[in-house]
Design a protein around this motif. Sequence first.
Motif, mmCIF file in Angstrom:
data_model
loop_
_atom_site.group_PDB
_atom_site.id
_atom_site.type_symbol
_atom_site.label_atom_id
_atom_site.label_comp_id
_atom_site.label_asym_id
_atom_site.label_seq_id
_atom_site.Cartn_x
_atom_site.Cartn_y
_atom_site.Cartn_z
ATOM 1 N N SER A 80 0.851 -1.186 0.000
ATOM 2 C CA SER A 80 0.000 0.000 0.000
ATOM 3 C C SER A 80 0.890 1.241 0.000
ATOM 4 N N ARG A 81 0.255 2.387 -0.161
ATOM 5 C CA ARG A 81 0.966 3.665 -0.234
ATOM 6 C C ARG A 81 2.059 3.625 -1.317
ATOM 7 N N ILE A 82 1.707 3.057 -2.467
ATOM 8 C CA ILE A 82 2.621 2.955 -3.609
ATOM 9 C C ILE A 82 2.644 4.306 -4.323
ATOM 10 N N PHE A 83 3.826 4.854 -4.520
ATOM 11 C CA PHE A 83 3.912 6.132 -5.236
ATOM 12 C C PHE A 83 5.252 6.281 -5.944
ATOM 13 N N VAL A 84 5.246 7.088 -6.981
ATOM 14 C CA VAL A 84 6.453 7.586 -7.631
ATOM 15 C C VAL A 84 6.296 9.096 -7.638
ATOM 16 N N SER A 85 7.295 9.794 -7.144
ATOM 17 C CA SER A 85 7.231 11.247 -7.043
ATOM 18 C C SER A 85 7.041 11.878 -8.418
ATOM 19 N N ASN A 86 6.251 12.933 -8.468
ATOM 20 C CA ASN A 86 6.074 13.621 -9.753
ATOM 21 C C ASN A 86 7.297 14.431 -10.137
ATOM 22 N N THR A 87 8.320 14.458 -9.278
ATOM 23 C CA THR A 87 9.572 15.136 -9.637
ATOM 24 C C THR A 87 10.500 14.230 -10.452
ATOM 25 N N VAL A 88 10.159 12.942 -10.548
ATOM 26 C CA VAL A 88 11.000 12.007 -11.317
ATOM 27 C C VAL A 88 10.799 12.293 -12.798
ATOM 28 N N PRO A 89 11.888 12.616 -13.521
ATOM 29 C CA PRO A 89 11.758 12.898 -14.957
ATOM 30 C C PRO A 89 11.285 11.665 -15.728
ATOM 31 N N ALA A 90 10.564 11.893 -16.822
ATOM 32 C CA ALA A 90 10.008 10.801 -17.631
ATOM 33 C C ALA A 90 11.076 9.786 -18.026
ATOM 34 N N LYS A 91 12.289 10.246 -18.355
ATOM 35 C CA LYS A 91 13.342 9.329 -18.802
ATOM 36 C C LYS A 91 13.835 8.403 -17.692
ATOM 37 N N LEU A 92 13.548 8.735 -16.410
ATOM 38 C CA LEU A 92 13.977 7.897 -15.286
ATOM 39 C C LEU A 92 12.843 7.090 -14.663
ATOM 40 N N ARG A 93 11.604 7.356 -15.069
ATOM 41 C CA ARG A 93 10.458 6.724 -14.393
ATOM 42 C C ARG A 93 10.505 5.201 -14.460
ATOM 43 N N LYS A 94 10.808 4.640 -15.611
ATOM 44 C CA LYS A 94 10.822 3.178 -15.740
ATOM 45 C C LYS A 94 11.875 2.565 -14.814
ATOM 46 N N LYS A 95 13.036 3.196 -14.716
ATOM 47 C CA LYS A 95 14.090 2.678 -13.832
ATOM 48 C C LYS A 95 13.648 2.777 -12.369
ATOM 49 N N VAL A 96 13.068 3.902 -11.983
ATOM 50 C CA VAL A 96 12.608 4.083 -10.608
ATOM 51 C C VAL A 96 11.513 3.068 -10.288
ATOM 52 N N GLN A 97 10.550 2.915 -11.188
ATOM 53 C CA GLN A 97 9.484 1.929 -10.982
ATOM 54 C C GLN A 97 10.060 0.520 -10.871
ATOM 55 N N GLY A 98 10.998 0.202 -11.746
ATOM 56 C CA GLY A 98 11.624 -1.122 -11.717
ATOM 57 C C GLY A 98 12.370 -1.370 -10.425
ATOM 58 N N ASP A 99 13.172 -0.398 -9.992
ATOM 59 C CA ASP A 99 13.912 -0.554 -8.740
ATOM 60 C C ASP A 99 12.952 -0.770 -7.570
ATOM 61 N N LEU A 100 11.847 -0.016 -7.550
ATOM 62 C CA LEU A 100 10.867 -0.141 -6.483
ATOM 63 C C LEU A 100 10.225 -1.532 -6.487
ATOM 64 N N MET A 101 9.779 -1.984 -7.653
ATOM 65 C CA MET A 101 9.083 -3.272 -7.736
ATOM 66 C C MET A 101 10.012 -4.446 -7.455
ATOM 67 N N TYR A 102 11.233 -4.405 -7.995
ATOM 68 C CA TYR A 102 12.151 -5.522 -7.773
ATOM 69 C C TYR A 102 12.553 -5.614 -6.300
ATOM 70 N N GLU A 103 12.740 -4.482 -5.637
ATOM 71 C CA GLU A 103 13.061 -4.512 -4.204
ATOM 72 C C GLU A 103 11.846 -4.967 -3.397
ATOM 73 N N MET A 104 10.639 -4.559 -3.811
ATOM 74 C CA MET A 104 9.431 -5.009 -3.133
ATOM 75 C C MET A 104 9.319 -6.536 -3.219
ATOM 76 N N ILE A 105 9.540 -7.088 -4.398
ATOM 77 C CA ILE A 105 9.472 -8.541 -4.593
ATOM 78 C C ILE A 105 10.550 -9.242 -3.766
ATOM 79 N N ARG A 106 11.778 -8.727 -3.826
ATOM 80 C CA ARG A 106 12.884 -9.339 -3.077
ATOM 81 C C ARG A 106 12.583 -9.325 -1.577
ATOM 82 N N THR A 107 12.125 -8.185 -1.073
ATOM 83 C CA THR A 107 11.828 -8.061 0.352
ATOM 84 C C THR A 107 10.676 -8.981 0.749
#
Length: 195
Positions: A114-141
């Motif tokens: 819950s409380r899943i978010f990506v900051s609106n300050t993240v530039p479009a070119k970095l969003r996929k990497k930020v989302q990926g890092d978040l999801m992969y760490e969520m799965i690992r944890t």
Amino acid sequence: MLTTTLSFQNMHQHGDLFVNLLRARRKSFIVRNNWRLPEAEGMEFDQYDTPASRWIAVHEQGEVLAGVRLTPTTARVGMYTYMIRDAQRGMLESIPADLMDFEAPVDPNIWEASRIFVSNTVPAKLRKKVQGDLMYEMIRTARSLGAQKIIAFGPAVWPRWIGRLGLRAEPAGPVMELDGVKVQVAVMNLDPRLH
């Protein structure tokens, strides 16, 4: 860019990261989405931020770019369990009780995101990497905590954007609009053969 999983046992090792995560949640949910949620001293929090939970932050130079909270579906603090289940039980006036297609589980192998978010300050070119890092760490944890599934309450686009990362989540309830934001419950199977 770093990705860190916080718990009550390790947050003292990460300086202001937990405080910065709660501040970023406030900016995302209270300021940007205009949701009426508890806040104090510039931080958003609720009754589910307990020692049973874990928090994942994608961050860079003190700025939190994305985050998610993981809570076991077996959690219980007073009358509260976890957000999806309590909403289904009619305990949360801000979330409709019909948010899921089946009864919310209580299972040590299922954790809630819950409380899943990506900051609106993240530039479009970095969003996929930020989302990926978040999801992969969520799965690992989640896997390290014994989870076989994650049940998530978040943006209705969540199953689609994790699909772009090669991950799968199945909708588990209707798309709903809360204060102008489309949200939905989804379930992710953490079977290693799928991810």
